[in-house]
Design a protein around this motif. Sequence first.
Motif, PDB file in Angstrom:
ATOM      1  N   THR A  81     -22.829  71.362   3.095  1.00  0.00           N
ATOM      2  CA  THR A  81     -23.917  70.453   3.456  1.00  0.00           C
ATOM      3  C   THR A  81     -24.968  71.209   4.242  1.00  0.00           C
ATOM      4  O   THR A  81     -24.638  72.047   5.098  1.00  0.00           O
ATOM      5  N   THR A  82     -26.219  70.941   3.963  1.00  0.00           N
ATOM      6  CA  THR A  82     -27.326  71.571   4.667  1.00  0.00           C
ATOM      7  C   THR A  82     -28.473  70.574   4.758  1.00  0.00           C
ATOM      8  O   THR A  82     -28.424  69.494   4.149  1.00  0.00           O
ATOM      9  N   ASP A  83     -29.500  70.923   5.516  1.00  0.00           N
ATOM     10  CA  ASP A  83     -30.679  70.051   5.579  1.00  0.00           C
ATOM     11  C   ASP A  83     -31.627  70.324   4.407  1.00  0.00           C
ATOM     12  O   ASP A  83     -32.116  69.398   3.756  1.00  0.00           O
ATOM     13  N   VAL A  84     -31.887  71.622   4.172  1.00  0.00           N
ATOM     14  CA  VAL A  84     -32.825  72.014   3.117  1.00  0.00           C
ATOM     15  C   VAL A  84     -32.159  73.051   2.218  1.00  0.00           C
ATOM     16  O   VAL A  84     -31.722  74.105   2.696  1.00  0.00           O
ATOM     17  N   LEU A  85     -32.084  72.745   0.941  1.00  0.00           N
ATOM     18  CA  LEU A  85     -31.592  73.691  -0.055  1.00  0.00           C
ATOM     19  C   LEU A  85     -32.802  74.293  -0.750  1.00  0.00           C
ATOM     20  O   LEU A  85     -33.629  73.568  -1.313  1.00  0.00           O
ATOM     21  N   VAL A  86     -32.918  75.618  -0.708  1.00  0.00           N
ATOM     22  CA  VAL A  86     -34.014  76.321  -1.364  1.00  0.00           C
ATOM     23  C   VAL A  86     -33.444  77.111  -2.529  1.00  0.00           C
ATOM     24  O   VAL A  86     -32.565  77.959  -2.340  1.00  0.00           O
ATOM     25  N   VAL A  87     -33.923  76.832  -3.720  1.00  0.00           N
ATOM     26  CA  VAL A  87     -33.455  77.520  -4.927  1.00  0.00           C
ATOM     27  C   VAL A  87     -34.458  78.610  -5.269  1.00  0.00           C
ATOM     28  O   VAL A  87     -35.551  78.346  -5.768  1.00  0.00           O
ATOM     29  N   GLY A  88     -34.116  79.849  -4.952  1.00  0.00           N
ATOM     30  CA  GLY A  88     -35.011  80.978  -5.199  1.00  0.00           C
ATOM     31  C   GLY A  88     -35.338  81.710  -3.920  1.00  0.00           C
ATOM     32  O   GLY A  88     -35.544  81.098  -2.871  1.00  0.00           O
ATOM     33  N   CYS A  89     -35.394  83.042  -4.018  1.00  0.00           N
ATOM     34  CA  CYS A  89     -35.551  83.884  -2.826  1.00  0.00           C
ATOM     35  C   CYS A  89     -36.728  84.845  -2.967  1.00  0.00           C
ATOM     36  O   CYS A  89     -36.699  85.962  -2.464  1.00  0.00           O
ATOM     37  N   GLY A  90     -37.791  84.395  -3.674  1.00  0.00           N
ATOM     38  CA  GLY A  90     -39.025  85.160  -3.732  1.00  0.00           C
ATOM     39  C   GLY A  90     -39.956  84.706  -2.617  1.00  0.00           C
ATOM     40  O   GLY A  90     -39.540  84.071  -1.644  1.00  0.00           O
ATOM     41  N   ILE A  91     -41.239  84.970  -2.771  1.00  0.00           N
ATOM     42  CA  ILE A  91     -42.195  84.622  -1.718  1.00  0.00           C
ATOM     43  C   ILE A  91     -42.218  83.117  -1.465  1.00  0.00           C
ATOM     44  O   ILE A  91     -42.269  82.676  -0.311  1.00  0.00           O
TER      45      ILE A  91
ATOM     46  N   ALA B  75     -26.567  80.706  -8.516  1.00  0.00           N
ATOM     47  CA  ALA B  75     -27.667  79.988  -9.166  1.00  0.00           C
ATOM     48  C   ALA B  75     -27.349  78.505  -9.266  1.00  0.00           C
ATOM     49  O   ALA B  75     -26.197  78.118  -9.485  1.00  0.00           O
ATOM     50  N   ALA B  76     -28.376  77.679  -9.106  1.00  0.00           N
ATOM     51  CA  ALA B  76     -28.230  76.240  -9.305  1.00  0.00           C
ATOM     52  C   ALA B  76     -28.338  75.934 -10.793  1.00  0.00           C
ATOM     53  O   ALA B  76     -29.133  76.551 -11.507  1.00  0.00           O
ATOM     54  N   HIS B  77     -27.544  74.998 -11.263  1.00  0.00           N
ATOM     55  CA  HIS B  77     -27.626  74.628 -12.676  1.00  0.00           C
ATOM     56  C   HIS B  77     -27.831  73.131 -12.876  1.00  0.00           C
ATOM     57  O   HIS B  77     -28.073  72.681 -13.991  1.00  0.00           O
ATOM     58  N   ASP B  78     -27.761  72.332 -11.804  1.00  0.00           N
ATOM     59  CA  ASP B  78     -28.022  70.906 -11.941  1.00  0.00           C
ATOM     60  C   ASP B  78     -28.350  70.330 -10.572  1.00  0.00           C
ATOM     61  O   ASP B  78     -27.956  70.878  -9.536  1.00  0.00           O
ATOM     62  N   LEU B  79     -29.085  69.236 -10.582  1.00  0.00           N
ATOM     63  CA  LEU B  79     -29.416  68.535  -9.348  1.00  0.00           C
ATOM     64  C   LEU B  79     -28.405  67.426  -9.089  1.00  0.00           C
ATOM     65  O   LEU B  79     -27.888  66.811 -10.028  1.00  0.00           O
ATOM     66  N   ILE B  80     -28.148  67.167  -7.822  1.00  0.00           N
ATOM     67  CA  ILE B  80     -27.344  66.020  -7.431  1.00  0.00           C
ATOM     68  C   ILE B  80     -28.309  64.876  -7.137  1.00  0.00           C
ATOM     69  O   ILE B  80     -29.255  65.039  -6.365  1.00  0.00           O
TER      70      ILE B  80
ATOM     71  N   GLY C 198     -27.777  70.311  -4.968  1.00  0.00           N
ATOM     72  CA  GLY C 198     -27.597  70.916  -6.277  1.00  0.00           C
ATOM     73  C   GLY C 198     -26.181  71.373  -6.541  1.00  0.00           C
ATOM     74  O   GLY C 198     -25.396  71.626  -5.618  1.00  0.00           O
ATOM     75  N   LEU C 199     -25.844  71.452  -7.823  1.00  0.00           N
ATOM     76  CA  LEU C 199     -24.596  72.032  -8.277  1.00  0.00           C
ATOM     77  C   LEU C 199     -24.865  73.484  -8.636  1.00  0.00           C
ATOM     78  O   LEU C 199     -25.811  73.792  -9.374  1.00  0.00           O
ATOM     79  N   CYS C 200     -24.038  74.381  -8.134  1.00  0.00           N
ATOM     80  CA  CYS C 200     -24.322  75.806  -8.236  1.00  0.00           C
ATOM     81  C   CYS C 200     -23.097  76.556  -8.745  1.00  0.00           C
ATOM     82  O   CYS C 200     -21.975  76.034  -8.734  1.00  0.00           O
ATOM     83  N   LYS C 201     -23.346  77.796  -9.150  1.00  0.00           N
ATOM     84  CA  LYS C 201     -22.246  78.631  -9.604  1.00  0.00           C
ATOM     85  C   LYS C 201     -22.518  80.067  -9.172  1.00  0.00           C
ATOM     86  O   LYS C 201     -23.624  80.586  -9.328  1.00  0.00           O
ATOM     87  N   ALA C 202     -21.490  80.698  -8.602  1.00  0.00           N
ATOM     88  CA  ALA C 202     -21.591  82.084  -8.176  1.00  0.00           C
ATOM     89  C   ALA C 202     -21.258  83.020  -9.333  1.00  0.00           C
ATOM     90  O   ALA C 202     -20.765  82.586 -10.385  1.00  0.00           O
ATOM     91  N   ALA C 203     -21.503  84.316  -9.135  1.00  0.00           N
ATOM     92  CA  ALA C 203     -21.283  85.291 -10.203  1.00  0.00           C
ATOM     93  C   ALA C 203     -19.825  85.332 -10.651  1.00  0.00           C
ATOM     94  O   ALA C 203     -19.532  85.608 -11.814  1.00  0.00           O
ATOM     95  N   ASP C 204     -18.889  85.054  -9.727  1.00  0.00           N
ATOM     96  CA  ASP C 204     -17.468  85.082 -10.090  1.00  0.00           C
ATOM     97  C   ASP C 204     -16.992  83.785 -10.728  1.00  0.00           C
ATOM     98  O   ASP C 204     -15.804  83.609 -11.005  1.00  0.00           O
TER      99      ASP C 204
ATOM    100  N   ALA D 121     -27.885  68.282   0.223  1.00  0.00           N
ATOM    101  CA  ALA D 121     -29.029  68.566   1.090  1.00  0.00           C
ATOM    102  C   ALA D 121     -29.933  67.344   1.169  1.00  0.00           C
ATOM    103  O   ALA D 121     -30.019  66.554   0.227  1.00  0.00           O
ATOM    104  N   LYS D 122     -30.603  67.211   2.299  1.00  0.00           N
ATOM    105  CA  LYS D 122     -31.563  66.120   2.474  1.00  0.00           C
ATOM    106  C   LYS D 122     -32.831  66.375   1.658  1.00  0.00           C
ATOM    107  O   LYS D 122     -33.488  65.434   1.212  1.00  0.00           O
ATOM    108  N   SER D 123     -33.186  67.652   1.496  1.00  0.00           N
ATOM    109  CA  SER D 123     -34.353  68.033   0.685  1.00  0.00           C
ATOM    110  C   SER D 123     -34.001  69.267  -0.121  1.00  0.00           C
ATOM    111  O   SER D 123     -33.289  70.154   0.369  1.00  0.00           O
ATOM    112  N   THR D 124     -34.521  69.329  -1.341  1.00  0.00           N
ATOM    113  CA  THR D 124     -34.285  70.476  -2.215  1.00  0.00           C
ATOM    114  C   THR D 124     -35.623  71.038  -2.663  1.00  0.00           C
ATOM    115  O   THR D 124     -36.484  70.304  -3.167  1.00  0.00           O
ATOM    116  N   VAL D 125     -35.809  72.337  -2.471  1.00  0.00           N
ATOM    117  CA  VAL D 125     -37.044  73.024  -2.863  1.00  0.00           C
ATOM    118  C   VAL D 125     -36.736  73.929  -4.048  1.00  0.00           C
ATOM    119  O   VAL D 125     -35.916  74.850  -3.940  1.00  0.00           O
TER     120      VAL D 125
END
Length: 484
Positions: A5-15, A172-177, A187-193, A201-205
């Motif tokens: 659980t988090t307050d803000v989920l950010v999908v992507g780590c660029g600028i 990586a995220a593959h679906d929204l909750i 979001g629903l996510c999956k790691a490399a393994d 999250a309360k907000s998703t970017v």
Amino acid sequence: MEEETTDVLVVGCGIAGLCAAVTALQQGARVTVLERAPKEDFGGNTRWTEAYMRMKNDAEIADDFAEHFMQNPGANLDPNVERAVTGESTSWPAYVRAHPMPDPEVIFTFADQVPSTISWLKEFGLKFGPQPIYLLTQNTHRIAAQGGGLALIERLNAEVEKLGGEILYETAAHDLIRSEDGTVCGGLCKAADGTALRIRAKSTVLASGGFQGNPEMMARYIGPRASYMRPVARGGYYNRGEGIRMALEAGAAPAGEFSSYHAEPVDPRSQEAEAVVFIYPYGILVNNRGRRFIDEAPGTVDAHYDNISRSFAHQPDGIAWVIFDDQVDDIPRWQSSIRSDIPPVEAPTIAALAEKLGLPVENLTTTVDDFNAACPEIADFTPFEIDNAATRGIEPPKSNWSRPLTRAPFRAYPLISSVCFTFGGLKVNNRAEVVDTEGRTIPGLLAAGETMGIYHQVYTGSTSVLRGAVFGRIAGMTATDSQK
């Protein structure tokens, strides 16, 4: 499935994602950032760009900043839409609020917030100013971040860690909750393994870039010619379009021109990032049949390379060749317009060059002879100024810098239409909130950077990194404002 659980989920780590994350952290929010790439490759396209910005200096945007967007709102725009957006946005009908054109309120917010966003970035010790550029002619102002995009993301990444944010690499995220009322709750996510992770999250970017790294989406939206293209740098392969897909499936309105992209002329032989070749305004462009197919110099290179580069993908095998001669040495610093590490193909005659390139010898020699005969006499060659030295009597014409190719050795570079980023994305308002197909905001969902769509027809040069920074910061503020 693991849960977090988090307050803000950010999908992507660029600028865009990092600006959103740092802004939200500064407001006291808990933030989790997802990055598909391993840590050594994080940052998407931003990692590989020199981060040019359409600005006079670090406090003023170029005079044509907003105007260029307004001049490229999409082809054959409905006059009813144009008339509607001249009024207050609260009175716009739903089809206008959800229209894929660049929303004037979004564009003017973008332009207005650039100086304050740069000022905010400078607080982290980042510097901006004039930097060398590979474009030999320009029709607008540009500055750049010292150290390029890599300096931006490394400093912001460090700030996320300093402020206690969590960055999950190779995830990586593959679906929204979504809740029953349509609110996005993470979001629903999956790691490399293969580990599955549910992050509430309360907000998703969504700041996960475009879809240039997804061949299926490229073929679906760009068409069969997409098979001839590739991302301009390695970061583009990580941009696979899930952010856009997830939001569209949740009812988001599409925006921007899905069938187009920002293109650059790249030497396909090179392994270098952004191996651009911008010498073509001083030579000719031919296809694999040895024929010219476009005006190589309709104006300054910065204003036209987007359209010219896209045209390569429509040629046989998706390949073009720039042919030039030894007169190129009359152009000061011409080598700076070429970022390929592979030398050009050279030959003592056009016929010999055609043989080396595998082009029809008779076709190429005829093309060059016809071009040479159509060139005007030039008393004083001025390579950095529009000279109106146009060809006469041939199609397509060449509008400027038309000099006969007569001085050996003759040289050539192969060129492909390389994708910097795709134009199609999500409709957002001036608070970076994603808008649905009825023009209503989708609660809990925001987007920034290449995931939001604002470009049509021609890229407004040197605004992409700025778009990520400005709307990333806006998204971070909106996300935390909604939680107060």
